[in-house]
Scaffold this motif. Sequence first.
Motif, short mmCIF file in Angstrom:
data_model
loop_
_atom_site.label_atom_id
_atom_site.label_comp_id
_atom_site.label_asym_id
_atom_site.label_seq_id
_atom_site.Cartn_x
_atom_site.Cartn_y
_atom_site.Cartn_z
N PHE A 111 0.82 -1.21 0.00
CA PHE A 111 0.00 0.00 0.00
C PHE A 111 0.86 1.27 0.00
O PHE A 111 0.59 2.21 -0.74
CB PHE A 111 -0.92 0.00 1.22
N PHE A 112 1.91 1.30 0.83
CA PHE A 112 2.69 2.52 1.00
C PHE A 112 3.93 2.58 0.11
O PHE A 112 4.38 3.67 -0.25
CB PHE A 112 3.12 2.68 2.46
N LEU A 113 4.50 1.43 -0.23
CA LEU A 113 5.72 1.42 -1.02
C LEU A 113 5.51 0.94 -2.44
O LEU A 113 6.40 1.05 -3.28
CB LEU A 113 6.78 0.51 -0.35
N GLY A 114 4.33 0.40 -2.70
CA GLY A 114 4.04 -0.09 -4.04
C GLY A 114 4.79 -1.35 -4.41
O GLY A 114 4.92 -1.68 -5.61
N GLU A 115 5.30 -2.09 -3.41
CA GLU A 115 6.05 -3.30 -3.68
C GLU A 115 5.09 -4.45 -3.96
O GLU A 115 4.14 -4.67 -3.22
CB GLU A 115 6.97 -3.63 -2.51
N PRO A 116 5.33 -5.20 -5.02
CA PRO A 116 4.40 -6.27 -5.42
C PRO A 116 4.40 -7.42 -4.42
O PRO A 116 5.39 -7.68 -3.74
CB PRO A 116 4.94 -6.73 -6.78
N ILE A 117 3.26 -8.10 -4.34
CA ILE A 117 3.15 -9.31 -3.51
C ILE A 117 3.18 -10.49 -4.46
O ILE A 117 2.20 -10.78 -5.15
CB ILE A 117 1.85 -9.31 -2.68
N THR A 118 4.29 -11.17 -4.51
CA THR A 118 4.45 -12.27 -5.45
C THR A 118 3.80 -13.54 -4.91
O THR A 118 3.54 -13.68 -3.70
CB THR A 118 5.94 -12.54 -5.70
N ALA A 119 3.56 -14.47 -5.83
CA ALA A 119 3.02 -15.77 -5.43
C ALA A 119 3.99 -16.49 -4.49
O ALA A 119 3.58 -17.19 -3.55
CB ALA A 119 2.75 -16.62 -6.66
N LEU A 120 5.29 -16.28 -4.72
CA LEU A 120 6.30 -16.90 -3.87
C LEU A 120 6.22 -16.36 -2.45
O LEU A 120 6.40 -17.10 -1.48
CB LEU A 120 7.70 -16.65 -4.46
N ARG A 121 5.94 -15.06 -2.31
CA ARG A 121 5.81 -14.47 -0.98
C ARG A 121 4.59 -15.03 -0.25
O ARG A 121 4.66 -15.34 0.94
CB ARG A 121 5.70 -12.94 -1.13
N GLY A 282 11.73 -18.95 5.43
CA GLY A 282 12.68 -17.86 5.44
C GLY A 282 13.70 -17.95 4.31
O GLY A 282 14.20 -16.94 3.81
N MET A 283 14.02 -19.18 3.89
CA MET A 283 15.04 -19.38 2.85
C MET A 283 14.45 -19.50 1.45
O MET A 283 15.19 -19.51 0.47
CB MET A 283 15.84 -20.64 3.15
N LEU A 284 13.12 -19.59 1.35
CA LEU A 284 12.49 -19.91 0.07
C LEU A 284 12.86 -18.92 -1.03
O LEU A 284 13.28 -19.31 -2.13
CB LEU A 284 10.97 -19.96 0.25
N GLU A 285 12.72 -17.62 -0.75
CA GLU A 285 12.99 -16.63 -1.79
C GLU A 285 14.47 -16.58 -2.16
O GLU A 285 14.82 -16.39 -3.33
CB GLU A 285 12.49 -15.26 -1.33
N SER A 286 15.35 -16.76 -1.16
CA SER A 286 16.79 -16.76 -1.44
C SER A 286 17.16 -17.95 -2.32
O SER A 286 17.93 -17.81 -3.28
CB SER A 286 17.58 -16.81 -0.13
N LEU A 287 16.61 -19.12 -2.01
CA LEU A 287 16.90 -20.31 -2.82
C LEU A 287 16.35 -20.15 -4.23
O LEU A 287 16.99 -20.59 -5.21
CB LEU A 287 16.29 -21.55 -2.15
N TRP A 288 15.19 -19.51 -4.35
CA TRP A 288 14.60 -19.27 -5.67
C TRP A 288 15.50 -18.34 -6.48
O TRP A 288 15.73 -18.56 -7.67
CB TRP A 288 13.22 -18.68 -5.53
N ASP A 289 16.02 -17.29 -5.82
CA ASP A 289 16.90 -16.35 -6.52
C ASP A 289 18.19 -17.04 -6.98
O ASP A 289 18.67 -16.78 -8.09
CB ASP A 289 17.25 -15.17 -5.60
N ILE A 290 18.76 -17.91 -6.12
CA ILE A 290 19.98 -18.63 -6.49
C ILE A 290 19.71 -19.54 -7.70
O ILE A 290 20.49 -19.57 -8.66
CB ILE A 290 20.48 -19.47 -5.30
#
Length: 299
Positions: A111-121, A282-290
Amino acid sequence: MKTETLAKLACAYSGLVWGLFWIPVRSLGEAGIDGLWATFFFYAVPFVLGLPLLLLRWRMAVDGGWRLQLLGFVAALSLVLYSVSILYTDVVRATLLFYLTPLWSTLLARFFLGEPITALRWLAMAIAILGMLVIFRADTGIPLPEQPGDWIALISGFLWSVASILLRLDRKNHALDLLVQNFVWSALVAAGLLLVLGPGLAGSPPLATYLAQLPWLVPTVIIVVMTGVYASMWGTPKLNPGLVGLLFMTEISVGATTAAIWSGDPFGWREVVGIILISSAGMLESLWDIWRDRRSQAA
């Protein structure tokens, strides 16, 4: 190592520190300093230790203006209220209600920063909350707010989400100044709550009782508490607030493990499964990025 990776590690470490928070607080209680007096004393020690830094960096504090003070106040109010909530409700209920922070932070960031909410999140939040519910045996009933401490815990979690947004927006203040202001305001907030909700100054334990705790409390505050708060003040502005909330959930895993080791609390398949789920979230997004980076390099 990337700055983002370091920030993730810093936030996870900060959550680890707050998972150990109950140990010194319980030790103070066993020594005769309990309730709001324990909360006040716990935050008064880093306040005193931080005074030299405040004097050395007073120009930065002035330059930070009202924004720095607002950041320090909101973060301090959140942490102190969470400490107080445990006094007025069960630890399980307080923890569950506080750790709705990933949800609040994700929605506020959108709402305030306009950052998307991804399916991964969304997936990571679902896994983390599932792990939390497994550990705290929510199959016997979801702890909706009922007691005063429940509402305090819920409010404190929301306030930490607000603090995460404010830290994300802050591009000026150094983490060291945020650390100092956090402990200044923590001591002030704890003192105010003691006067409003506590028995008053007449109910204080003897001075000798406080002094006897300093040999172990001072190094604990310097090595563990102050480094944990610094890590959160440095790492939080560099990450999405929703991800910060997920990383901070390491507190639940550490709290459950240490309580089993030192207090004899139950530790069985529920705790193991819950810790695995929370850690995975906690590691899901980091592992996805790697995985994504390696795939792009291979292509």
